[in-house]
Scaffold this active site. Structure first.
Site, PDB file in Angstrom:
ATOM      1  CE1 TYR A  40      -4.063   2.043   0.833  1.00 22.63           C
ATOM      2  CE2 TYR A  40      -2.456   3.350   2.040  1.00 22.63           C
ATOM      3  CZ  TYR A  40      -3.706   3.216   1.480  1.00 22.63           C
ATOM      4  OH  TYR A  40      -4.599   4.254   1.556  1.00 22.63           O
ATOM      5  CD  GLU A 117     -31.044   3.700   9.807  1.00 23.41           C
ATOM      6  OE1 GLU A 117     -30.391   4.660  10.277  1.00 23.41           O
ATOM      7  OE2 GLU A 117     -31.639   3.752   8.734  1.00 23.41           O
ATOM      8  CE  LYS A 119     -30.735   9.740  18.490  1.00 25.42           C
ATOM      9  NZ  LYS A 119     -29.553  10.487  18.889  1.00 25.42           N
ATOM     10  NE  ARG A 140     -29.148  18.463  13.186  1.00 25.92           N
ATOM     11  CZ  ARG A 140     -29.668  19.257  14.110  1.00 25.92           C
ATOM     12  NH1 ARG A 140     -28.883  19.798  15.009  1.00 25.92           N
ATOM     13  NH2 ARG A 140     -30.954  19.495  14.156  1.00 25.92           N
ATOM     14  CE  LYS A 315     -31.597  10.330  23.777  1.00 29.74           C
ATOM     15  NZ  LYS A 315     -30.438  11.028  23.229  1.00 29.74           N
TER      16      LYS A 315
HETATM   17  S1  IVH Z   1     -31.566  10.045  11.016  1.00 29.71           S
HETATM   18  C1  IVH Z   1     -34.289  13.265   9.882  1.00 29.71           C
HETATM   19  N1  IVH Z   1     -30.256   7.921  11.786  1.00 29.71           N
HETATM   20  O1  IVH Z   1     -29.220  11.506  15.902  1.00 29.71           O
HETATM   21  C2  IVH Z   1     -33.444  12.171  10.303  1.00 29.71           C
HETATM   22  N2  IVH Z   1     -29.822   9.972  12.899  1.00 29.71           N
HETATM   23  O2  IVH Z   1     -31.213  13.084  17.331  1.00 29.71           O
HETATM   24  C3  IVH Z   1     -32.342  12.597  11.158  1.00 29.71           C
HETATM   25  N3  IVH Z   1     -28.127   9.828  14.638  1.00 29.71           N
HETATM   26  O3  IVH Z   1     -28.731  14.540  14.220  1.00 29.71           O
HETATM   27  C4  IVH Z   1     -31.239  11.733  11.296  1.00 29.71           C
HETATM   28  N4  IVH Z   1     -27.680   7.700  14.401  1.00 29.71           N
HETATM   29  O4  IVH Z   1     -26.713  12.983  14.525  1.00 29.71           O
HETATM   30  C5  IVH Z   1     -30.470   9.235  11.977  1.00 29.71           C
HETATM   31  N5  IVH Z   1     -29.157   5.965  12.361  1.00 29.71           N
HETATM   32  C6  IVH Z   1     -29.353   7.266  12.539  1.00 29.71           C
HETATM   33  C7  IVH Z   1     -28.644   8.012  13.509  1.00 29.71           C
HETATM   34  C8  IVH Z   1     -28.929   9.367  13.663  1.00 29.71           C
HETATM   35  C9  IVH Z   1     -27.382   8.806  15.052  1.00 29.71           C
HETATM   36  C10 IVH Z   1     -28.049  11.192  15.195  1.00 29.71           C
HETATM   37  C11 IVH Z   1     -27.883  12.290  14.191  1.00 29.71           C
HETATM   38  C12 IVH Z   1     -29.052  13.202  14.378  1.00 29.71           C
HETATM   39  C13 IVH Z   1     -29.447  12.878  15.778  1.00 29.71           C
HETATM   40  C14 IVH Z   1     -30.895  13.225  16.010  1.00 29.71           C
END
Ligand code: IVH
Length: 671
Positions: A40, A117, A119, A140, A315
């Protein structure tokens, strides 16, 4: 090498780029490396050499660009093409089922599939790919606009610099940047070895790392990324699960623990299973995200204020631990507030070792009956600072005395005050060293004057040496360069950095300066409101308390505090010195005057391909002229700016009777 023709060199460069991209993908995304480091490195070296000899073939998406470029002075602001929303939270089964009921009542009779998914507990970023190349990366920010951190994003090796997909030319991927638990611990060990402050948790470390001005420093830390959202008009997909698969085909890292379920009960089962096994994951998660799978249903459900109706976060309960309070100490903040802090027997909790917890105030100590020597349950919720949940009374050793309310400042010994109706004790001595230090720390912090290089330890040293005793003194530091250079542990470079940082801070807009002054109750948002309303410090200083009170969103607590601050001669002197130093004490008129009445408070939706502007450019123009942009068309939309190949949004606009304009009309509006 010089024997290569330029056509050969170009081909070889492309070939190496592809091989390196493949190797990165296999190593960083699939975790299945197929070549060794030596091979590499050879490829990288060969590529570097070729790019040096044939600079005309060096392109932005070259892996040699992952770590390059000069440190940025400040990040450019980028407007998101569609707002980056956050998620509504649920904390238990009932709340989760309510989410399901709610959407079923909005779209009665419809069937729903959900995608569940993880979080990830990191930071959301947006990546834009154009013509197969990573064009930009942004934080963001406030959801509408964030920082352009492209150079830092490029250091994340699992993020491809280019993608090859026959149909998709333009797309936005959003996802989470984070550290693995193991890497976070290593970073903290290194911090300790260097004698530097350790980080509270992996998330904050990731945030701090992403915001580094020098991408070389970012590259030294192994940031990770998972994509969880895709937006493109180039292909029409029906579901979020298809989007996740497409992201994977585009070679972006997608976490593979997601599942598709057909009922909220199944979703809850998934949540429970994940919650049980979360400690076994190599990274921190704080819950599960449940998303309506059908994209057309997502569209129909839309969003409320800052979060979509089609998704929800489940959560997990905050993690708890039991430990002993060794002692309680008192901290004095920048406005003199005395806060009790528990010094704990160190315990490991949710990714880091905890040795302190805030006790908030003395009412709280009384209410929970917290004493030195007690065993307590501590908890780390969303915030960084852990809190004491309760005392384990059964474990209390006999004869522990109650913790007394303080009478004197632990730092300067001045008699403390407790204003009527407030829970906090204050040290009234504004010259108290703790307050002086706190005010200066507040002044230089990132959200205020953002003076690079002037960390809390350095401030402490400078105060100790008598170089500074208030924030105005910072702007006289350049006069003492010689003395600064004589300080132990400071080299020419670090002093120059600090002085440059101070100089650059003079460019900060008025609202940041106002926030930096540290007037009690004036946070960032209030500072913005006041700056915008009054336009200058002189107008604000001369305003009566009633006039300030009348400003929308400003209450008597703030107006009283502002009046008090500006009635203090010492503060007025500081302001005058800062003014002389060249800080901005009025808003930049060139920005405010630009507001165009055709745009003011109007909502625009952009769709299709524009010829003359990129979408984010058009969005920025709209925002700069006082308008807003939105990603979906509704009755509230004022204009749809449509380029060629505009699809469903255009149809919807027509159906709703929303005004549709093309680029020419848009330009006429701009004037
Ligand atoms: S979806 C409109 N998917 O959680 C949909 N967010 O509390 C918004 N996050 O700002 C995001 N894992 O930083 C989504 N699988 C996931 C996530 C995720 C972590 C975070 C993300 C978002 C925050 C919202």
């Amino acid at each position: 090498m010089a024997t290569l023709s330029s056509a050969q060199a170009s081909k070889k460069i492309e070939d190496l780029k592809k091989k390196i991209a493949d190797a990165d993908y296999k190593y960083y995304v699939l975790a299945e490396p197929d070549i060794d480091d030596y091979k590499y490195d050879l490829m990288m070296k060969e590529l570097e050499a070729l790019e040096k000899d044939f600079p005309q073939f060096k392109s932005d998406d070259s892996p040699t660009n992952r770590v390059s470029g000069e440190p940025t002075k400040s990040f450019k602001v980028v407007f998101h093409q569609a707002p980056m929303l956050s998620l509504a939270n649920t904390y238990n089964e009932e709340e989760l089922y309510e989410f399901d009921k709610r959407i079923k009542s909005i779209l009665p009779g419809e069937k729903f599939e959900y995608v569940c998914e993880l979080k990830f507990d990191g930071l959301a970023v947006s990546l834009i790919y154009e013509n197969g190349k990573l064009k930009s990366g942004a934080t963001r920010g406030d959801g509408e606009k964030g920082d352009d951190i492209t150079q830092n994003i490029k250091t994340i090796r699992s993020i491809p610099l280019s993608t090859t997909h026959s149909k998709i030319k333009y797309f936005e991927a959003r996802g989470e940047v984070f550290f693995r638990k193991e890497d976070f611990l290593k970073i903290n060990e290194e911090q300790e070895l260097k004698g530097e402050k350790t980080f509270a948790n992996a998330r904050n470390t990731a945030a701090g790392t992403l915001k580094q001005k020098d991408s070389k420093a970012v590259a030294e830390r192994p940031l990770q990324f998972f994509a969880y959202y895709l937006r493109t008009d180039d292909v029409k997909l029906a579901s979020h699960s298809d989007n996740l698969k497409l992201l994977k085909d585009l070679r972006l890292p997608v976490n593979d623990k997601w599942v598709k379920v057909s009922s909220i009960e199944e979703a809850k089962k998934y949540c429970d299973k994940i919650e049980e096994t979360r400690d076994d994951l190599p990274y921190e998660i704080d819950g599960v995200v449940i998303k309506v799978n059908s994209l057309s249903q997502q569209d129909e459900l839309g969003a409320v204020s800052k979060s979509p109706r089609w998704a929800v976060a489940y959560k997990f309960k905050a993690k708890q631990q039991i430990t002993k309070i060794k002692s309680i100490s008192l901290q004095v903040g920048r406005v003199g507030t005395v806060t009790p802090v528990a010094n704990l027997e160190p315990v490991f909790l949710a990714g880091s070792t905890i040795s302190r917890a805030t006790l908030h105030n003395f009412d709280e100590i009384e209410r929970k009956d917290i004493r030195e020597g007690d065993y307590v349950k501590i908890e780390k919720g969303g915030d960084v600072i852990p809190k004491v949940v309760e005392v384990i009374k059964e474990k209390r050793p006999k004869g522990l005395p109650e913790f007394p309310h303080p009478t004197n400042c632990p730092v300067c010994n001045t008699h403390l005050e407790k204003p009527e109706g407030e829970v906090a004790y204050y040290c009234p001595n504004t010259a108290c060293p703790a307050q002086v230090q706190g005010r200066i720390e507040h002044f230089v912090q990132r959200d205020a004057m953002e003076i690079e290089g002037l960390g809390f330890q350095i401030i402490e040293i400078f105060i100790g040496k008598g170089f500074i005793s208030n924030y105005a003194d910072i702007y006289d530091l350049h006069k003492r360069k010689k003395e600064l250079l004589e300080l132990e542990r400071f080299g020419e470079k670090s002093i120059t950095n600090i002085l440059n940082g101070i100089e650059q801070s003079k460019e900060k807009p008025f609202d940041k300066v106002l926030f930096a002054l540290g007037v009690r109750h004036i946070g960032e948002r209030t500072a913005k409101i006041l700056a915008k309303h009054f336009g200058s410090i002189d107008k604000l200083m001369n305003a009566t308390q009633e006039e300030i009170n009348e400003v929308h969103e400003i209450g008597p607590k703030i107006s009283e505090s502002v009046a008090k601050f500006f009635s203090d001669k010492h503060n007025l002197k500081l302001v005058e010195r800062l003014r002389k130093a060249g800080l901005k004490f009025e808003i930049d008129k060139s920005i405010t005057q630009k507001i165009n009445p055709l745009f003011a408070n109007k909502t625009f939706v952009l769709t299709g391909t524009l010829e003359k502007y990129k979408r984010d450019e058009a969005a920025k123009i709209i925002e700069d002229l006082g308008g807003k942009t939105s990603s979906s068309v509704s009755k509230k939309t004022d204009f749809v700016l449509a380029g060629s190949d505009a699809g469903s949004k255009l149809e919807k606009a027509r159906a709703l009777g929303v005004k549709v304009i093309d680029e020419n009309e848009f330009e006429k509006m701009i004037g």
